[in-house]
Every structure is written in C-alpha cells, then in structure tokens.
Design a protein around this motif. Structure first.
Motif, PDB file in Angstrom:
ATOM      1  N   HIS A 141       0.771  -1.131  -0.068  1.00 25.74           N
ATOM      2  CA  HIS A 141       0.110   0.247  -0.013  1.00 25.74           C
ATOM      3  C   HIS A 141       0.937   1.178   0.022  1.00 25.74           C
ATOM      4  N   ALA A 142       2.027   1.235   0.687  1.00 28.32           N
ATOM      5  CA  ALA A 142       2.761   2.411   0.745  1.00 28.32           C
ATOM      6  C   ALA A 142       3.468   2.818  -0.817  1.00 28.32           C
ATOM      7  N   TYR A 143       3.639   1.364  -1.513  1.00 21.19           N
ATOM      8  CA  TYR A 143       4.005   1.787  -2.965  1.00 21.19           C
ATOM      9  C   TYR A 143       2.910   2.159  -3.709  1.00 21.19           C
ATOM     10  N   LEU A 144       1.947   1.753  -3.584  1.00 22.79           N
ATOM     11  CA  LEU A 144       0.591   2.119  -4.361  1.00 22.79           C
ATOM     12  C   LEU A 144       0.177   3.532  -4.079  1.00 22.79           C
ATOM     13  N   GLU A 145       0.470   4.217  -3.029  1.00 26.96           N
ATOM     14  CA  GLU A 145       0.190   5.569  -2.738  1.00 26.96           C
ATOM     15  C   GLU A 145       0.998   6.557  -3.650  1.00 26.96           C
ATOM     16  N   ARG A 146       2.115   5.900  -4.505  1.00 27.43           N
ATOM     17  CA  ARG A 146       2.870   6.540  -4.956  1.00 27.43           C
ATOM     18  C   ARG A 146       2.767   6.619  -6.528  1.00 27.43           C
ATOM     19  N   VAL A 147       1.510   5.902  -6.916  1.00 28.48           N
ATOM     20  CA  VAL A 147       0.875   5.762  -8.309  1.00 28.48           C
ATOM     21  C   VAL A 147      -0.378   6.638  -8.368  1.00 28.48           C
ATOM     22  N   GLU A 148      -0.163   7.648  -9.306  1.00 25.96           N
ATOM     23  CA  GLU A 148      -1.324   8.511  -9.663  1.00 25.96           C
ATOM     24  C   GLU A 148      -1.925   7.846 -10.662  1.00 25.96           C
ATOM     25  N   ARG A 149      -3.593   7.768 -10.562  1.00 23.52           N
ATOM     26  CA  ARG A 149      -4.354   7.447 -11.449  1.00 23.52           C
ATOM     27  C   ARG A 149      -5.341   8.420 -12.062  1.00 23.52           C
ATOM     28  N   ASP A 150      -5.825   7.920 -13.210  1.00 26.05           N
ATOM     29  CA  ASP A 150      -7.036   8.961 -13.988  1.00 26.05           C
ATOM     30  C   ASP A 150      -8.334   8.609 -13.439  1.00 26.05           C
ATOM     31  N   ALA A 151      -9.220   9.281 -14.111  1.00 30.06           N
ATOM     32  CA  ALA A 151     -10.662   8.925 -13.581  1.00 30.06           C
ATOM     33  C   ALA A 151     -11.072   7.430 -13.987  1.00 30.06           C
ATOM     34  N   LYS A 152     -10.517   6.692 -14.743  1.00 25.49           N
ATOM     35  CA  LYS A 152     -10.788   5.498 -14.956  1.00 25.49           C
ATOM     36  C   LYS A 152     -10.036   4.467 -13.940  1.00 25.49           C
ATOM     37  N   GLY A 153      -8.968   5.049 -13.151  1.00 26.64           N
ATOM     38  CA  GLY A 153      -8.442   4.116 -12.220  1.00 26.64           C
ATOM     39  C   GLY A 153      -7.115   3.566 -12.801  1.00 26.64           C
ATOM     40  N   MET A 154      -6.771   3.959 -13.860  1.00 30.55           N
ATOM     41  CA  MET A 154      -5.483   3.614 -14.400  1.00 30.55           C
ATOM     42  C   MET A 154      -4.276   4.452 -14.249  1.00 30.55           C
ATOM     43  N   PRO A 155      -3.117   4.052 -14.104  1.00 31.50           N
ATOM     44  CA  PRO A 155      -2.199   4.534 -13.685  1.00 31.50           C
ATOM     45  C   PRO A 155      -1.563   5.667 -14.829  1.00 31.50           C
ATOM     46  N   ILE A 156      -1.297   6.870 -14.363  1.00 31.80           N
ATOM     47  CA  ILE A 156      -0.905   8.168 -15.303  1.00 31.80           C
ATOM     48  C   ILE A 156       0.627   8.701 -14.891  1.00 31.80           C
ATOM     49  N   LYS A 157       0.834   8.700 -13.715  1.00 29.59           N
ATOM     50  CA  LYS A 157       2.138   8.726 -12.940  1.00 29.59           C
ATOM     51  C   LYS A 157       2.738   7.959 -11.890  1.00 29.59           C
ATOM     52  N   LEU A 158       4.166   7.937 -11.800  1.00 35.79           N
ATOM     53  CA  LEU A 158       4.905   7.294 -10.848  1.00 35.79           C
ATOM     54  C   LEU A 158       5.970   7.946 -10.105  1.00 35.79           C
ATOM     55  N   TYR A 159       5.771   7.812  -8.894  1.00 40.36           N
ATOM     56  CA  TYR A 159       6.791   8.507  -8.375  1.00 40.36           C
ATOM     57  C   TYR A 159       7.670   7.574  -7.560  1.00 40.36           C
ATOM     58  N   PRO A 160       8.758   7.317  -8.137  1.00 41.54           N
ATOM     59  CA  PRO A 160       9.769   6.234  -7.494  1.00 41.54           C
ATOM     60  C   PRO A 160      10.535   6.616  -6.386  1.00 41.54           C
ATOM     61  N   ASP A 169       8.205   7.955   4.518  1.00 45.05           N
ATOM     62  CA  ASP A 169       8.937   9.185   4.783  1.00 45.05           C
ATOM     63  C   ASP A 169       9.374   9.693   3.744  1.00 45.05           C
ATOM     64  N   GLN A 170       9.374   9.189   2.412  1.00 44.07           N
ATOM     65  CA  GLN A 170       9.918   9.879   1.302  1.00 44.07           C
ATOM     66  C   GLN A 170       9.007  10.736   0.320  1.00 44.07           C
ATOM     67  N   PRO A 171       9.508  12.011  -0.010  1.00 46.72           N
ATOM     68  CA  PRO A 171       8.774  13.053  -0.579  1.00 46.72           C
ATOM     69  C   PRO A 171       8.584  12.538  -1.990  1.00 46.72           C
ATOM     70  N   ARG A 172       7.808  12.867  -2.921  1.00 45.67           N
ATOM     71  CA  ARG A 172       7.503  12.715  -4.044  1.00 45.67           C
ATOM     72  C   ARG A 172       8.228  13.818  -5.059  1.00 45.67           C
ATOM     73  N   THR A 173       9.557  13.837  -5.077  1.00 46.55           N
ATOM     74  CA  THR A 173      10.528  14.847  -5.806  1.00 46.55           C
ATOM     75  C   THR A 173      10.573  14.316  -7.220  1.00 46.55           C
ATOM     76  N   VAL A 174      10.627  13.324  -7.587  1.00 45.39           N
ATOM     77  CA  VAL A 174      10.904  12.993  -8.899  1.00 45.39           C
ATOM     78  C   VAL A 174       9.443  12.093  -9.517  1.00 45.39           C
ATOM     79  N   VAL A 175       9.111  12.281 -10.690  1.00 43.62           N
ATOM     80  CA  VAL A 175       7.930  11.666 -11.404  1.00 43.62           C
ATOM     81  C   VAL A 175       8.310  11.110 -12.755  1.00 43.62           C
ATOM     82  N   ILE A 176       7.615   9.946 -12.892  1.00 48.80           N
ATOM     83  CA  ILE A 176       7.614   9.529 -14.387  1.00 48.80           C
ATOM     84  C   ILE A 176       6.351   9.573 -14.662  1.00 48.80           C
ATOM     85  N   ASP A 177       6.424  10.248 -16.066  1.00 46.53           N
ATOM     86  CA  ASP A 177       4.914  10.553 -16.481  1.00 46.53           C
ATOM     87  C   ASP A 177       5.125  10.121 -18.234  1.00 46.53           C
ATOM     88  N   PRO A 178       4.429   9.440 -18.583  1.00 47.91           N
ATOM     89  CA  PRO A 178       4.524   9.057 -20.231  1.00 47.91           C
ATOM     90  C   PRO A 178       4.116  10.139 -21.091  1.00 47.91           C
TER      91      PRO A 178
END
Length: 234
Positions: A141-160, A169-178
């Motif tokens: 769940h801690a990992y899933l919280e760093r996956v941002e999803r669209d209105a359909k529930g599919m991933p659109i951003k990943l904060y590794p 405790d880790q901030p979301r400073t870097v993002v991967i967005d296709p």
C-alpha cells in the motif's frame, strides 16, 4: 517440472502513451531499484518458469510505462520477503480469477482489495505468519500511494523512491509521466529532466547552484541526481 499456471494478458494499445515501448531492462531496473536479473526474469522468464508480466515488446524486452508500474508493484513484495517467481505467478493467477482482470497490477481494484487478496494467497503458499502478511500488505500500500491514477483508475504517473529511508517518509520529488519528456524522469511539478541535472552534476556543477538555476529545491536536485547517477561512482 515446468510451471503450468498462466496469467492471461490484454493486447497492448499502441495509441496510448502508457503502452508504448520506452524503457530497457537496465534502465527500468535502475529507476525501480530492482536487480536487472530479477526484472528480466519477471518479463522473460527464468529457466523452467515462464514470465510473470508480458513486456510491451517481447522481442527486444523493451518495457512500457504500464510495464514499469506493474514491476514497481511487484518490487514492493521483493523488498522484504523475496517471494519466488512461481509463487508470484500463482498469486497473480488467483487475482485474475477473483478480480476478473487481465492486468490486475495496473488496476484500481488492486489498490482497494486486490493487494490483500494477493497477500493472503501468497501467505497460504509460503506459510507467512499473520504479522508477515500485515507487513507485506502495508508495504504494498505504501508503494501504491505513489501511483497517480486517472478517472478510470489506471496509472498516469509514478513517483519512484529515491532514498533508502522508509517509504512513507520519502517525498515525491521525482515523477515518471509518459506524457512528459518521453516518459523520462523529471523533477515533479517542473518538467526538468533528471538526466539533464545529472549530466551537469557530473560536469562539475554543484546542487546548490543547480537549484538556483532551475528554481528547484536542493533536496529535489539531489533526488534527481540519485535517479540517474550512482553517487559512489560520481
């Protein structure tokens, strides 16, 4: 004995940027903090066992953003419990049956109750204690919280993760967005590619100076460098 369990997968939509092949195994492994051999086994199989996830390009093993997210979720399992490939396959097959999904690791259902079902099934197979199951579920769940999803529930951003401290405790400073920088990591909220910052760092520019040049925090600059460079070798 050959692994017989299979996970049915969908055909990729090549018009969706999330499904376009973009990441090599070494590149994806670096971003996710996963050993290359482990990631390759998930996508190409290993000895007698078939692959767990179908890569966007099976011939070249080039992965899509969606593949990256799938591997990212599985990496949460490997962090502490190092679950084996056959067990992972059986757990995913169970989810396909229970959730009626062909790619459960991508869908919002996994974030709501699929993770719990997966952990329960894995626990049955490898005899995890109740405490171990709770820990694994919390980690996923801690990992899933760093996956941002669209209105359909599919991933659109990943904060590794960029640091070794606990996930929460880790901030979301870097993002991967296709949709940004061809899916390469950038500093969140800026669009500044981490690769550009890493190159300037290797050329001798210091993080405080880079922070001023790009209007970003020094903390974000360091995380961007960590995303691209092995600091021991830098």
């Amino acid at each position: 004995m050959r692994e017989s369990n299979t996970v049915t997968l969908t055909t990729f939509n090549q018009t969706d940027r999330r499904e376009i092949p973009a990441y090599s195994i070494p590149e994806a492994a670096h971003y996710l903090g996963v050993p290359k051999s482990t990631l390759r086994a998930w996508f190409a199989g290993q000895q007698k066992f078939r692959a767990v996830i179908r890569p966007a390009d099976p011939k070249t093993l080039i992965l899509s953003f969606s593949n990256l997210v799938e591997a990212y979720v599985l990496s949460a399992i490997r962090r502490k419990h190092h679950i084996g490939l056959p067990t992972i396959r059986r757990g995913l097959s169970f989810l396909v049956e229970k959730l009626g999904s062909k790619r459960p690791l991508l869908e919002e259902q996994f974030a709501t109750h699929g993770a719990r079902l997966f952990v329960e099934r894995v626990g049955e197979i490898i005899n995890l204690s109740q405490t171990g199951q709770v820990e694994m579920t919390d980690l996923i769940h801690a990992y899933l919280e760093r996956v941002e999803r669209d209105a359909k529930g599919m991933p659109i951003k990943l904060y590794p993760f960029m640091r070794s401290q606990p996930p929460k405790d880790q901030p979301r400073t870097v993002v991967i967005d296709p949709r940004i920088s061809f899916g390469r990591p950038v500093i969140a909220g800026t669009g500044i590619p981490t690769a550009v910052l890493a190159e300037r760092f290797k050329a001798g520019d210091q993080p405080p100076d880079l922070a001023k040049d790009y209007g970003a925090s020094e903390e974000a600059i360091w995380d961007a460098i960590r995303c691209e460079v092995d600091l021991k070798a830098a």
